[in-house]
Design an enzyme around this catalytic site. Structure first.
Site, mmCIF file in Angstrom:
data_model
loop_
_atom_site.group_PDB
_atom_site.id
_atom_site.type_symbol
_atom_site.label_atom_id
_atom_site.label_comp_id
_atom_site.label_asym_id
_atom_site.label_seq_id
_atom_site.Cartn_x
_atom_site.Cartn_y
_atom_site.Cartn_z
ATOM 1 N N ARG A 1 41.594 30.097 35.280
ATOM 2 C CA ARG A 1 41.481 29.995 36.742
ATOM 3 C C ARG A 1 41.020 31.321 37.342
ATOM 4 N NH1 ARG A 1 47.035 28.330 38.707
ATOM 5 N NH2 ARG A 1 46.081 28.162 40.744
ATOM 6 N N ARG B 1 55.620 31.012 41.119
ATOM 7 C CA ARG B 1 55.447 30.041 42.213
ATOM 8 C C ARG B 1 56.190 28.729 41.927
ATOM 9 N NH1 ARG B 1 49.651 29.248 44.591
ATOM 10 N NH2 ARG B 1 49.042 28.965 42.415
ATOM 11 N N ARG C 1 34.318 27.432 47.153
ATOM 12 C CA ARG C 1 34.687 28.156 45.938
ATOM 13 C C ARG C 1 33.465 28.472 45.075
ATOM 14 N NH1 ARG C 1 40.361 26.575 45.200
ATOM 15 N NH2 ARG C 1 41.253 27.268 43.249
ATOM 16 N N ARG D 1 53.668 24.035 39.406
ATOM 17 C CA ARG D 1 52.386 23.330 39.296
ATOM 18 C C ARG D 1 51.920 23.313 37.855
ATOM 19 N NH1 ARG D 1 48.277 25.563 43.746
ATOM 20 N NH2 ARG D 1 46.946 25.493 41.909
ATOM 21 N N LYS E 1 47.027 32.131 49.910
ATOM 22 C CA LYS E 1 46.239 31.293 50.837
ATOM 23 C C LYS E 1 47.080 30.106 51.336
ATOM 24 C CE LYS E 1 42.894 30.304 47.919
ATOM 25 N NZ LYS E 1 43.390 30.947 46.685
HETATM 26 P P1 AMP Z 1 44.101 25.448 44.068
HETATM 27 O O1 AMP Z 1 45.293 24.655 44.467
HETATM 28 O O2 AMP Z 1 43.265 25.869 45.241
HETATM 29 O O3 AMP Z 1 44.456 26.613 43.172
HETATM 30 O O4 AMP Z 1 43.169 24.462 43.203
HETATM 31 C C1 AMP Z 1 43.654 23.858 42.018
HETATM 32 C C2 AMP Z 1 42.484 23.368 41.189
HETATM 33 O O5 AMP Z 1 41.758 22.372 41.935
HETATM 34 C C3 AMP Z 1 41.442 24.409 40.839
HETATM 35 O O6 AMP Z 1 41.808 25.172 39.690
HETATM 36 C C4 AMP Z 1 40.213 23.541 40.599
HETATM 37 O O7 AMP Z 1 40.287 22.876 39.349
HETATM 38 C C5 AMP Z 1 40.358 22.496 41.684
HETATM 39 N N1 AMP Z 1 39.691 22.908 42.951
HETATM 40 C C6 AMP Z 1 40.318 23.227 44.125
HETATM 41 N N2 AMP Z 1 39.418 23.547 45.068
HETATM 42 C C7 AMP Z 1 38.197 23.436 44.489
HETATM 43 C C8 AMP Z 1 36.871 23.654 44.937
HETATM 44 N N3 AMP Z 1 36.619 24.068 46.195
HETATM 45 N N4 AMP Z 1 35.859 23.452 44.059
HETATM 46 C C9 AMP Z 1 36.103 23.047 42.798
HETATM 47 N N5 AMP Z 1 37.324 22.838 42.305
HETATM 48 C C10 AMP Z 1 38.375 23.029 43.130
#
Ligand code: AMP
Length: 232
Positions: free
Chosen positions: A187, A143, A97, A176, A22
């Protein structure tokens, strides 16, 4: 290759599990269409890095690989979408999400109209990247990100020209915090349990378009361009 366009694109939602691509695809769409990537993960990480109230509330939850509360995330997204650079459209990466977030977004968009070149109303275009489970694990563990420009690399499939150094600005690449093996499983579990219903919701309302995210990155990008060109 589809030519760059300055037409209004409207909201685009990119769905898919962690590691589906994404972020990579959002950045390409952002450059191609000149609309911003609104990544809730990036926004939350910025808040954590700056030690804001939101960042303090989100930090431990993110470190466990769980989802931050809907209220906090929706407020953050509302603020971001009010910025003038979102007027012609934006790419939502990592949002919605949960089913509650999807409902919240629909309610917000009900009052917004994006006029495209044909002068017609545009609803969000929802694209889901489908990726094989083993591929996901390889992508997440491999990554690497540039802390300066945000460019994403992968040690297996998209390495930097110089080992662990960003091609664009020479920064040292980082892993990360939540790409560690022990955080990956929670996750992926959060995705299965809380985010799959979002895709089901968009499918039921006839808005979900699936793309095979296992294909090479350029091919996936071309396919997304074609979907957007058909709709915009
Ligand atoms: P990502 O970079 O999209 O993988 O997001 C990293 C982390 O941020 C996730 O594992 C969640 O803890 C938090 N997070 C990101 N987007 C959301 C969302 N829309 N709702 C809730 N938590 C989020």
């Amino acid at each position: 290759m589809v030519q760059e366009t300055s037409r209004d694109v409207g909201p685009v939602v990119l769905l898919g599990p962690p590691g589906a691509g994404k972020g990579t695809q959002s950045k390409r769409l952002m450059e191609h269409y000149g609309i911003p990537q609104v990544s809730t993960g990036d926004l939350l990480r910025e808040n954590v890095a700056h030690g804001t109230e939101l960042g303090l509330a989100a930090k431990a939850v993110m470190a466990r690989g769980e989802l931050v509360s809907d209220d906090l995330v929706c407020n953050m997204v509302r603020e971001r979408l009010l910025q003038p650079d979102c007027k012609r459209g934006y790419i939502l990466d990592g949002f919605p999400r949960t089913a509650a977030q999807a409902g919240w977004l629909d309610a917000l968009l009900e009052h917004q109209i994006f006029d495209n070149s044909r002068g017609t109303r545009t609803w969000p275009i929802v694209i889901r990247l489908d990726v094989d489970y083993n591929q996901l694990l390889l992508r997440i563990t491999g990554r690497r990100c540039c802390p300066t420009c945000g460019r994403i690399y992968n040690v297996h499939s998209q390495p930097a020209h110089v080992y662990e150094v960003c091609d664009i600005d020479g920064s040292k690449l980082v892993t990360r915090n939540d790409d560690r093996l022990e955080v990956i499983q929670p996750r992926l579990k959060a995705y299965q349990e809380q985010t799959r219903p979002v895709a089901d919701y968009y499918q039921r309302t006839g808005r979900l378009i699936s793309v095979n995210g296992d294909r090479p990155v350029d091919e996936v990008t071309e396919q997304i361009y074609r979907i957007l060109e058909d709709r915009v």
